[in-house]
Design an enzyme around this catalytic site. Sequence first.
Site, PDB file in Angstrom:
ATOM      1  CG  ASP A  90      -1.852   1.273   1.259  1.00 41.95           C
ATOM      2  OD1 ASP A  90      -2.851   1.292   0.447  1.00 41.95           O
ATOM      3  OD2 ASP A  90      -1.725   2.080   2.087  1.00 41.95           O
TER       4      ASP A  90
ATOM      5  CD  GLU B  14      14.616 -15.597   3.679  1.00 46.21           C
ATOM      6  OE1 GLU B  14      13.939 -16.174   4.535  1.00 46.21           O
ATOM      7  OE2 GLU B  14      15.258 -14.517   3.949  1.00 46.21           O
TER       8      GLU B  14
HETATM    9  C1  NOJ Z   1      -4.531   3.396  -0.846  1.00 48.06           C
HETATM   10  C2  NOJ Z   1      -5.423   2.378  -0.551  1.00 48.06           C
HETATM   11  O1  NOJ Z   1      -5.885   1.670  -1.708  1.00 48.06           O
HETATM   12  C3  NOJ Z   1      -6.578   3.514   0.074  1.00 48.06           C
HETATM   13  O2  NOJ Z   1      -7.857   2.537  -0.021  1.00 48.06           O
HETATM   14  C4  NOJ Z   1      -6.138   3.902   1.256  1.00 48.06           C
HETATM   15  O3  NOJ Z   1      -7.168   4.656   1.742  1.00 48.06           O
HETATM   16  C5  NOJ Z   1      -4.871   4.399   1.211  1.00 48.06           C
HETATM   17  N1  NOJ Z   1      -3.845   3.880   0.391  1.00 48.06           N
HETATM   18  C6  NOJ Z   1      -4.208   4.690   2.611  1.00 48.06           C
HETATM   19  O4  NOJ Z   1      -3.798   3.316   3.094  1.00 48.06           O
END
Ligand code: NOJ
Length: 532
Positions: free
Chosen positions: A207, A249
């Site tokens: 993310d 790994e």
């Molecule tokens: C990207 C994610 O796809 C989104 O849903 C989220 O609000 C933000 N990152 C923060 O984690």
Amino acid sequence: MAQPTPARTPHDWWRSAVIYQVYVRSFADGDGDGTGDLAGVRARLPYLAELGVDALWFSPWYQSPMKDGGYDVADYRAIDPAFGTLAEAEKLIAEARELGIRTIVDIVPNHVSDQHPWWRGALAGGAERELFHVRPGRGDHGELPPNDWTSEFGGPAWTRLPDGHWYLHLFAPEQPDLNWAHPAVRQEHEDILRFWFERGVAGVRVDSAALLAKDPRLPDFVEGRDPHPYVDRDELHDVYRSWRAVADEYGGVFVGEVWLPDSERFARYLRPDELHTAFNFSFLTCPWDARRLRTSIDETLAEHAPVGAPATWVLCNHDVTRTVTRYGREDTGFDFATKVFGTPTDLALGTRRARAAALLSLALPGAVYLYQGEELGLPEAEIPRDRIQDPMHFRSGGTDPGRDGCRVPLPWTAEAPYAGFGSREEPWLPQPAHWAAYAADLQTEDPGSMLSLYRAAIRVRRVTPGFGDGPLTWLPSADGVLAFARTEGLVCVVNLADTPAELDGASRLLLTSGPLDDRGRLPQDTAAWLLG
Ligand code: NOJ
């Protein structure tokens, strides 16, 4: 009953995979409490096997107060009790694998929930403060934030603590940013990766992958100044090189959420010792326009080639306007900044284009991501304002409709309560009145449905040589027509022009996204796969 599908290529499956995103909260509600859960997913695994996908990417399923739909993680090693237990997740991973479906989990390294033990410790004044960005303010009495950064969700990126200090959050205040310069932060994330790889997951989505590292001086943002104080900083690559060593790994793979306009900078994340793949946001945001799509495809392939990484093709996810809605609007591109309530939409037009776009994406070289409900052709829902939950809506001062419209619980059975999503309690987000018309059971019976198209397309893609990773050659075509050849005689033609396109009569038609005209030509907003 679904048949187990053999895994197509054991080692580099991810170079050509079809990966289905599960937003657990809205997928299927197994215990009837109004929230989707792992029991619901396990019960629907045969559906996913029938659809023919190679892997499932689960948006965060960890323990979370759900201030940002689970992207605010309180414990990266526990499943949220509303979704189930760790033991159930382990069973789900194993059951999916038996059906030939791999699992990808979503790791959120930029920030934690304000309920995470580290942040609780930091608030109590403990040494954990060093794991975050906590600073005195500016101004005579520290009453101004340490710098001028703004949150991705709108408003300032700093919130003041009761003791007068400020802390950084690039997203909601309930998501304090971690300090990636601290070795404990790096160590913890490598441990979390091992934890999930040891439970049999095949991959990890990263993310906000380009946001982790911050300029330690935390300077004000200056337009155009390089390097940016928190986007795409060079230090990040060292982090991903050590992650890659961990993944290697276990034979695990990464897909990065890397929103970057500069293709050369984007490709750096995909060097052979870093992330394996990243989402293609250029394609996702591209308007329905032949010239612009072709440019996006060419640029994508050109940026991936030097690093040897396969491209990914993405039309939507849990953050953006659903495909059939976007393509049914005057502006067919996507931009967070332009979302408003009440945009006029022609859903019949959008659906026709989305069907063509499905065949386009599935024919391009690389992997394809499919977001739950996309295979049902679900439109973006307008959520009544008093039911909206997304922080993006609230932090925009109520002008941005937020992202809940693409997160509405799925319709499974037309005749059942809540269209078969759950049973006792109303779903956590309201389903629009017409939702049952999109139910999977109805679409299964209808050969002309979006679901039937996706099932057929994924099946053809699986059994026909030439799809997935590999070369692409553009063929001569009329204005507004995209035509390209893959290997093994495979050809894809997509007509975005308002005149019908001739197809090569000597080729065999494998699949079309809609009927041909009475002279065998490809109408506007229709795609065809041919075998020469
Ligand atoms: C990207 C994610 O796809 C989104 O849903 C989220 O609000 C933000 N990152 C923060 O984690």
